[in-house]
Design an enzyme around this catalytic site. Structure first.
Site, PDB file in Angstrom:
ATOM      1  N   LEU A  79       6.637  -3.930  11.591  1.00 26.07           N
ATOM      2  CA  LEU A  79       6.610  -2.546  11.125  1.00 26.07           C
ATOM      3  C   LEU A  79       5.323  -2.018  10.379  1.00 26.07           C
ATOM      4  O   LEU A  79       5.070  -1.044  10.127  1.00 26.07           O
ATOM      5  CB  LEU A  79       7.676  -2.367  10.294  1.00 26.07           C
ATOM      6  CG  LEU A  79       9.122  -2.550  11.071  1.00 26.07           C
ATOM      7  CD1 LEU A  79      10.419  -2.466  10.032  1.00 26.07           C
ATOM      8  CD2 LEU A  79       9.362  -1.572  12.242  1.00 26.07           C
ATOM      9  N   SER A  84       0.755  -1.044   0.037  1.00 21.31           N
ATOM     10  CA  SER A  84       0.050   0.015   0.137  1.00 21.31           C
ATOM     11  C   SER A  84       0.930   1.277  -0.135  1.00 21.31           C
ATOM     12  O   SER A  84       0.570   2.311  -0.486  1.00 21.31           O
ATOM     13  CB  SER A  84      -1.097   0.100   1.254  1.00 21.31           C
ATOM     14  OG  SER A  84       0.022  -0.144   2.224  1.00 21.31           O
ATOM     15  N   PHE A 131       5.015  25.465   7.561  1.00 17.59           N
ATOM     16  CA  PHE A 131       3.937  25.693   8.530  1.00 17.59           C
ATOM     17  C   PHE A 131       4.182  26.228   9.631  1.00 17.59           C
ATOM     18  O   PHE A 131       4.581  25.543  10.499  1.00 17.59           O
ATOM     19  CB  PHE A 131       3.034  24.509   8.722  1.00 17.59           C
ATOM     20  CG  PHE A 131       2.670  23.796   7.374  1.00 17.59           C
ATOM     21  CD1 PHE A 131       3.298  22.457   7.058  1.00 17.59           C
ATOM     22  CD2 PHE A 131       1.935  24.390   6.328  1.00 17.59           C
ATOM     23  CE1 PHE A 131       2.888  21.782   5.912  1.00 17.59           C
ATOM     24  CE2 PHE A 131       1.509  23.803   5.121  1.00 17.59           C
ATOM     25  CZ  PHE A 131       1.982  22.568   4.896  1.00 17.59           C
ATOM     26  N   ALA A 147       2.084  -0.990   9.057  1.00 19.86           N
ATOM     27  CA  ALA A 147       1.112  -0.003   9.373  1.00 19.86           C
ATOM     28  C   ALA A 147       0.905   1.018   8.519  1.00 19.86           C
ATOM     29  O   ALA A 147       1.625   1.233   7.259  1.00 19.86           O
ATOM     30  CB  ALA A 147       1.574   0.881  10.812  1.00 19.86           C
ATOM     31  N   ASP A 169      -1.870  -8.724   3.396  1.00 24.40           N
ATOM     32  CA  ASP A 169      -2.443  -7.958   4.396  1.00 24.40           C
ATOM     33  C   ASP A 169      -2.212  -8.573   5.789  1.00 24.40           C
ATOM     34  O   ASP A 169      -2.734  -9.699   6.382  1.00 24.40           O
ATOM     35  CB  ASP A 169      -4.061  -7.586   4.206  1.00 24.40           C
ATOM     36  CG  ASP A 169      -4.373  -6.391   4.821  1.00 24.40           C
ATOM     37  OD1 ASP A 169      -5.070  -5.539   4.372  1.00 24.40           O
ATOM     38  OD2 ASP A 169      -3.857  -6.119   5.934  1.00 24.40           O
ATOM     39  N   GLY A 199       4.673   0.521   0.706  1.00 21.57           N
ATOM     40  CA  GLY A 199       5.864  -0.180   0.123  1.00 21.57           C
ATOM     41  C   GLY A 199       6.032  -0.524  -1.398  1.00 21.57           C
ATOM     42  O   GLY A 199       5.081  -0.450  -1.970  1.00 21.57           O
ATOM     43  N   TYR A 245      -4.608   6.677  14.907  1.00 17.33           N
ATOM     44  CA  TYR A 245      -2.989   6.166  14.563  1.00 17.33           C
ATOM     45  C   TYR A 245      -2.574   6.167  16.010  1.00 17.33           C
ATOM     46  O   TYR A 245      -2.035   4.934  16.370  1.00 17.33           O
ATOM     47  CB  TYR A 245      -2.392   7.030  13.715  1.00 17.33           C
ATOM     48  CG  TYR A 245      -0.806   6.812  13.607  1.00 17.33           C
ATOM     49  CD1 TYR A 245       0.121   7.416  14.530  1.00 17.33           C
ATOM     50  CD2 TYR A 245      -0.563   6.169  12.731  1.00 17.33           C
ATOM     51  CE1 TYR A 245       1.628   7.193  14.476  1.00 17.33           C
ATOM     52  CE2 TYR A 245       1.016   5.720  12.696  1.00 17.33           C
ATOM     53  CZ  TYR A 245       1.885   6.266  13.629  1.00 17.33           C
ATOM     54  OH  TYR A 245       3.233   5.769  13.464  1.00 17.33           O
TER      55      TYR A 245
END
Ligand code: NAD
Ligand code: UD2
Length: 307
Positions: free
Chosen positions: A75, A35, A205, A77, A55, A37, A144
């Protein structure tokens, strides 16, 4: 020769870890749904590497990937906090259910060592302006961060109940080659260096005096390798940072020096919820691991810039 499963191993941090494990003579399995990688982050022609596209939310696939491994580095996520804000149900599948599937698969197959990527995001705005230690109050402000904190608690349950040996790291701001710059929410260093290389305008920002504790990916990989090879690991989570505050203006000055010049820099309003100062108290990291020689920010930037 050990066999290590790296979930998310086709990603930014994971692919550097895969390189290091293969160089150390280990066999490696990677489970990644690509997704974020990329296949070309991996040496797919290396016979010691097995790539499984899939998945971590798929419990059966995770169990197959874990079976027969000596340890797991988890890892995988959705690393974009904004994505979790936009679609908490979807990201929960990856960021929490994925961890639960790893725990269950390890219990089922008698695999004990798991190295887990948590995040400084679990502290929220707590500890702003001071070095944050691991006992700082947790304030997960986003799905998250909540999934990362929940994952920590489940890993600890599986430690107490089923004998898992989790090594939990709370990463602060990791940077280096292969970090994806394509999203407005990508790591600031990946964005600034790419735009400087392309001569595109840079947006800051706020006033640029906000600070972060930047940690080069190669130095992180050395710690992950230690956690894999350690005879035993402490049960408490460990911050990963240098206890050093670098401002965006300092970052821009370094990039300008390396690139010879900076493109136009525009100051926009600070992002809502943006943390002003974030810095890791790394006393526990120093006590439990052999800290690598720090890759200086300028050297890390130079490698990122291909200099
Ligand atoms: P990344 O996006 O490059 O790596 C994550 C990898 O996981 C990607 O390859 C992606 O394809 C894969 N993935 C995502 N969802 C998946 C799923 N459901 N099933 C299988 N694979 C899936 O980002 P990264 O910076 O390398 O992050 C690695 C880990 O470190 C993540 O857990 C992230 O939350 C954590 N972390 C990173 C930072 C940082 O500064 N980069 C800071 C704190 C925590
Ligand atoms: C990290 C996470 C973020 C959230 C936060 C919680 C990453 C990449 N970001 O944000 O999702 O989890 O931690 O603590 O993991 N900035 C600019 N211009 C840009 C891009 C960024 O000025 O083009 C600023 C940004 O507003 C912030 C600083 O740079 O003040 C660092 O941004 P970041 O997303 O790299 O890292 P951070 O710690 O704010």
């Amino acid at each position: 020769m050990a066999e290590i499963l790296v979930t998310g191993g086709a990603g930014f941090i994971g692919s550097h870890l895969v390189d290091a494990l293969l160089a150390a003579g280990q066999r490696v399995r990677v489970l990644d749904n690509l997704s974020m990688g990329k296949r070309n982050n991996l040496p797919l022609d290396n016979p010691a590497l097995q790539f499984i596209e899939g998945d971590v939310a798929d419990a059966q696939l995770v169990a197959q990937a874990v079976a027969g491994c000596d340890a797991v580095v988890h890892l995988a996520a959705v690393a974009s906090v904004q994505a979790s804000v936009d679609d908490p149900v979807a990201t929960h599948q990856s960021n929490f259910i994925g961890t639960l599937n790893v725990c269950e698969a390890m219990r089922l197959h008698g695999v004990r060592r798991v190295v887990y990527a948590s995040s400084a995001a679990i502290y929220g705005n707590n500890g702003e302006g001071v070095a944050i230690d691991e006992d700082t109050a947790k304030s997960p402000l986003t799905p998250y961060a909540a999934d990362k904190l929940a994952s920590e608690h489940y890993l600890d349950f599986y430690r107490r109940q089923h004998g898992l040996e989790p090594a939990v790291f709370r990463f602060f701001n990791i940077f280096g080659p292969r970090q994806d710059p394509s999203s407005p929410y990508s790591g600031v260093i990946s964005i600034f260096t790419q735009r400087a290389q392309q001569g595109l305008p840079i947006s800051v920002f706020g006033d640029g005096e906000q600070t972060r504790d930047f940690f080069y990916v190669g130095d992180l990989v050395e710690l992950l390798m230690q956690a894999l090879g350690a005879g035993q690991v402490e049960p408490l989570p460990v911050n990963v940072g240098w206890n050093q505050a670098v401002s965006l203006n300092q970052l821009l000055a370094e990039i300008g020096t390396l690139c010879g010049a900076l493109p136009q820099v525009t100051h926009l309003p600070a992002r809502a919820g943006d943390i002003r100062h974030s810095r890791a108290d790394n006393t526990r990291l120093q006590a439990q691991y052999q800290l690598p020689a720090q890759t200086p920010l300028r050297d890390g930037l130079a490698r990122l810039l291909g200099l």
